[in-house]
Design an enzyme around this catalytic site. Structure first.
Site, PDB file in Angstrom:
ATOM      1  CG  ASN A  11      -1.688   1.213   1.469  1.00  0.00           C
ATOM      2  OD1 ASN A  11      -1.737   2.077   0.599  1.00  0.00           O
ATOM      3  ND2 ASN A  11      -2.322   1.313   2.631  1.00  0.00           N
ATOM      4  CE  LYS A  13      -0.291   3.183   4.822  1.00  0.00           C
ATOM      5  NZ  LYS A  13      -0.183   3.269   6.276  1.00  0.00           N
ATOM      6  CG  HIS A  96      -5.831   1.787   5.303  1.00  0.00           C
ATOM      7  ND1 HIS A  96      -5.394   2.771   6.163  1.00  0.00           N
ATOM      8  CD2 HIS A  96      -4.818   0.909   5.171  1.00  0.00           C
ATOM      9  CE1 HIS A  96      -4.146   2.489   6.523  1.00  0.00           C
ATOM     10  NE2 HIS A  96      -3.775   1.372   5.933  1.00  0.00           N
ATOM     11  CD  GLU A  98      -3.029   5.459   6.859  1.00  0.00           C
ATOM     12  OE1 GLU A  98      -3.018   5.520   5.627  1.00  0.00           O
ATOM     13  OE2 GLU A  98      -2.110   4.910   7.524  1.00  0.00           O
ATOM     14  CD  GLU A 168      -3.527  -2.653   7.377  1.00  0.00           C
ATOM     15  OE1 GLU A 168      -2.428  -2.878   6.846  1.00  0.00           O
ATOM     16  OE2 GLU A 168      -4.162  -1.610   7.179  1.00  0.00           O
ATOM     17  N   GLY A 174       2.445   2.115  10.926  1.00  0.00           N
ATOM     18  CA  GLY A 174       3.383   3.219  10.775  1.00  0.00           C
ATOM     19  C   GLY A 174       4.081   3.613  12.066  1.00  0.00           C
ATOM     20  CB  SER A 214       5.263  -1.972  12.029  1.00  0.00           C
ATOM     21  OG  SER A 214       4.830  -0.643  12.298  1.00  0.00           O
TER      22      SER A 214
HETATM   23  P1  PGA Z   1       2.795   0.171   7.819  1.00  0.00           P
HETATM   24  O1  PGA Z   1       1.330   0.384   7.149  1.00  0.00           O
HETATM   25  O2  PGA Z   1       3.348  -1.083   7.189  1.00  0.00           O
HETATM   26  O3  PGA Z   1       3.555   1.409   7.439  1.00  0.00           O
HETATM   27  O4  PGA Z   1       2.588   0.020   9.273  1.00  0.00           O
HETATM   28  C1  PGA Z   1       0.460  -0.687   6.914  1.00  0.00           C
HETATM   29  C2  PGA Z   1      -0.832  -0.194   6.328  1.00  0.00           C
HETATM   30  O5  PGA Z   1      -1.313   0.876   6.764  1.00  0.00           O
HETATM   31  O6  PGA Z   1      -1.425  -0.835   5.430  1.00  0.00           O
END
Ligand code: PGA
Length: 251
Positions: A11, A13, A96, A98, A168, A174, A214
């Site tokens: 992803n 982003k 997601h 976010e 997740e 992140g 992560s």
């Molecule tokens: P990350 O993000 O690997 O940077 O933790 C995962 C995601 O939001 O899909």
């Protein structure tokens, strides 16, 4: 070890310009050739056409990170399933964290998008996951259950083969904090049980459940060794071939 394939998705982003996206896509196409798992790259909307021209005919599926809940019309700033299909997108990531927490998408809206995307033939990655305070108050399972049940409401059993769930935990995205493989596997097993209750044991056994939060080259293999973890949805580490390729080629 289950009979399910592993599915490793990146992803991207809101990162990269077209030249940067092209460079990453070319590096992935070369490095993942012959890789034995399933792969997806999900760049931002403006990068999709560029990445499409590079991954076409390779073993990397093309993803989008969201879609509008309506097919077309007066929806300023939105991108429709028809536009994504026109670009050759295979898979749409929906729900997601976010989108849920920063842009306030609720389960009903996400469910509408899931059904629309499935109706247009896409594969959907439905993301679920609890906030830190929800985990600390013992509600992680309940939150994931609600998001799974409401996200899949009205989805026909015949379409479930095109649904992937990504667990997740929001506190791990992140942040550099990863759920332990044991903690993640426990929630994956729980989500699989919820899918079993909704669609039967056979469907629960088949559905792919990715872990996200992560994921890095150093922890990918331990996570994926768990019975119920069928792959990864990778954010930060998906932005460079040097970190995504070792995750994608784990054995
Ligand atoms: P990350 O993000 O690997 O940077 O933790 C995962 C995601 O939001 O899909």
């Amino acid at each position: 070890m289950s009979a399910r394939p592993y599915y490793i998705a990146g992803n991207w982003k809101m990162h990269k310009t077209r030249p940067e996206a092209a460079e990453l896509a070319r590096a992935l196409a070369a490095a993942l050739k012959g890789g034995k798992h399933r792969y997806l790259a999900a760049p931002g909307f403006t990068l999709i056409e560029t990445v499409a021209s590079i991954v076409k005919g390779t073993n990397i599926r093309l993803g989008a990170q969201n879609c509008a809940p309506e097919e077309q019309g007066a929806h300023t700033g939105e991108v429709s399933v028809l536009q994504l299909k026109d670009l050759g997108v295979d898979t749409i990531i929906l729900g997601h964290s976010e989108r849920r927490h920063v842009y306030k998408e609720d389960d009903a809206l996400i469910n509408k998008k899931v059904k629309l995307a499935l109706a247009h033939g896409f594969e959907v990655i439905l993301c679920v996951g609890e906030l830190l305070e929800e985990r600390e108050s013992g509600r992680a399972e309940a939150v994931c259950e609600t998001q799974t049940v409401k996200g899949l409401e009205g989805v026909a059993a015949s379409d479930l083969g095109r649904v992937v769930i990504a667990y997740e935990p929001v506190w791990a995205i992140g942040t550099g904090k990863t759920a332990t493989p044991e903690d993640a596997d426990a929630i994956h097993a729980y989500i699989r049980k919820v899918v079993g209750r909704l669609y039967g044991e056979g469907a629960a056994e088949k559905i792919l459940i990715q872990y996200g939060g992560s994921v890095k080259p150093e922890n990918a293999a331990q996570l994926m060794a768990k019975e119920n973890i069928d792959g990864a949805l990778v954010g930060g580490a998906a932005l460079k071939a040097d970190s995504f390729v070792p995750i994608a080629m784990f054995s």
